[in-house]
Design a protein around this motif. Sequence first.
Motif, PDB file in Angstrom:
ATOM      1  N   GLN A   1       0.829  -1.201   0.002  1.00  0.00           N
ATOM      2  CA  GLN A   1       0.008   0.128  -0.113  1.00  0.00           C
ATOM      3  C   GLN A   1       1.000   1.148  -0.049  1.00  0.00           C
ATOM      4  N   LEU A   2       0.671   2.144  -1.182  1.00  0.00           N
ATOM      5  CA  LEU A   2       1.421   3.301  -0.988  1.00  0.00           C
ATOM      6  C   LEU A   2       0.276   4.371  -1.100  1.00  0.00           C
ATOM      7  N   GLN A   3       0.030   4.978  -0.080  1.00  0.00           N
ATOM      8  CA  GLN A   3      -0.972   5.930   0.076  1.00  0.00           C
ATOM      9  C   GLN A   3      -2.310   5.712  -0.634  1.00  0.00           C
ATOM     10  N   ASP A   4      -2.551   6.378  -1.744  1.00  0.00           N
ATOM     11  CA  ASP A   4      -3.757   6.065  -2.510  1.00  0.00           C
ATOM     12  C   ASP A   4      -3.596   4.934  -3.696  1.00  0.00           C
ATOM     13  N   MET A   5      -2.456   4.310  -3.705  1.00  0.00           N
ATOM     14  CA  MET A   5      -2.208   3.241  -4.641  1.00  0.00           C
ATOM     15  C   MET A   5      -1.585   2.086  -4.186  1.00  0.00           C
ATOM     16  N   GLN A   6      -1.973   0.906  -4.831  1.00  0.00           N
ATOM     17  CA  GLN A   6      -1.533  -0.241  -4.381  1.00  0.00           C
ATOM     18  C   GLN A   6      -0.913  -1.154  -5.322  1.00  0.00           C
TER      19      GLN A   6
ATOM     20  N   ARG B   1      -5.247   2.233  -8.295  1.00  0.00           N
ATOM     21  CA  ARG B   1      -5.620   3.084  -7.545  1.00  0.00           C
ATOM     22  C   ARG B   1      -6.607   2.494  -6.385  1.00  0.00           C
ATOM     23  N   ALA B   2      -6.375   3.072  -5.234  1.00  0.00           N
ATOM     24  CA  ALA B   2      -7.199   2.661  -4.110  1.00  0.00           C
ATOM     25  C   ALA B   2      -8.554   3.433  -3.900  1.00  0.00           C
ATOM     26  N   GLN B   3      -8.542   4.480  -4.683  1.00  0.00           N
ATOM     27  CA  GLN B   3      -9.951   5.312  -4.794  1.00  0.00           C
ATOM     28  C   GLN B   3      -9.948   6.119  -6.090  1.00  0.00           C
TER      29      GLN B   3
END
Length: 333
Positions: free
Chosen positions: A255-260, A323-325
């Motif tokens: 997990q990198l902030q809003d990215m996986q 992207r997580a979101q």
Amino acid sequence: MTHRLRVSALIAGVVWLFAAPASAQCVRAPELTVAPSADASAGPTLNDRLGRMVAPVMVNGQGPFRFVVDTGANRSVLSQGLADRLGLTPFGQGEVHTVHGETTAPLVRIESLSYGQVILPAEPMPVLSGPVFAGEQGLLGVDGMRGRRLRLDFDRSCIEIRPASRSRFAGEGWTRLRGELRFGHLVVIPGRIGTVNLNVLVDTGSDRSLANVALRDALRQANPHWARDVEGAVRAYSAGHAVLLDEAMALPRLQLQDMQIRNLVTFVGDFHIFTLWGMQNEPTMLIGMDVISRAREIVIDYDRATVDFRVRQTSRTGSNITRAQTRGSSTYE
């Protein structure tokens, strides 16, 4: 006289022996067009079969020559073949830091170094030989990137360098990761695997992702299932020396902030570069081009210490960046 240098990177990363450059054509998107400027350039690139990007660089007004873009190197490096071609005579020696330790390299003086209209520091450069270059003629380090923005477009095979203060682009699918600058050139991003926090570095000069022992131990302590061992060894090359990578972990998600980043394989070791960077006791991972090139493009801002990823809408074989979101269109200045 011996001159001490700190040069890490591809030197600090690893390169397959059989990596070979392949031709590519730069098809510019509208936002890649660079307005006339004495300090901005965008143009086509070649990239080897594993995705490392190669920039056309002028040395002493000659060229262009093929330099691997290396965001993990704090100094640019010449191959022995190119130094001989340019008639450069060593005047001293310097210490070059590699994945497994230090090596001594001859130093040569150059008069000019440039990418398009962008003038880069013409400082003494170390000269290396061997399969570490995979047939290319140099490494383009980040010593000239302070206050600038580097953009690597994998879809269109383009490289862009321009001042960060005038950077502006827009589009869908972008995710911004905020980090910090260490040693003046390394962008360090906070990440997480399960409950384990770690440092993440983006190294375009390395084919493979690397992790330190501190990260492996932290993952095993938190949850053994997060660090599944992978059998088999890989022989790679660093500054001309063979390096045996015989321990690897398969990680389901970073997990990198809003990215996986999913399905990541990273090689583990007590690598010298992590000690050089003062991170041997902190869980740390270096993500190489095996992961980075899965994005459509990335932008590294050396003024704001940010890394922007433009992710793909469909998955590809290997590591998958998502992207997580979903935020839609974004504009960054």
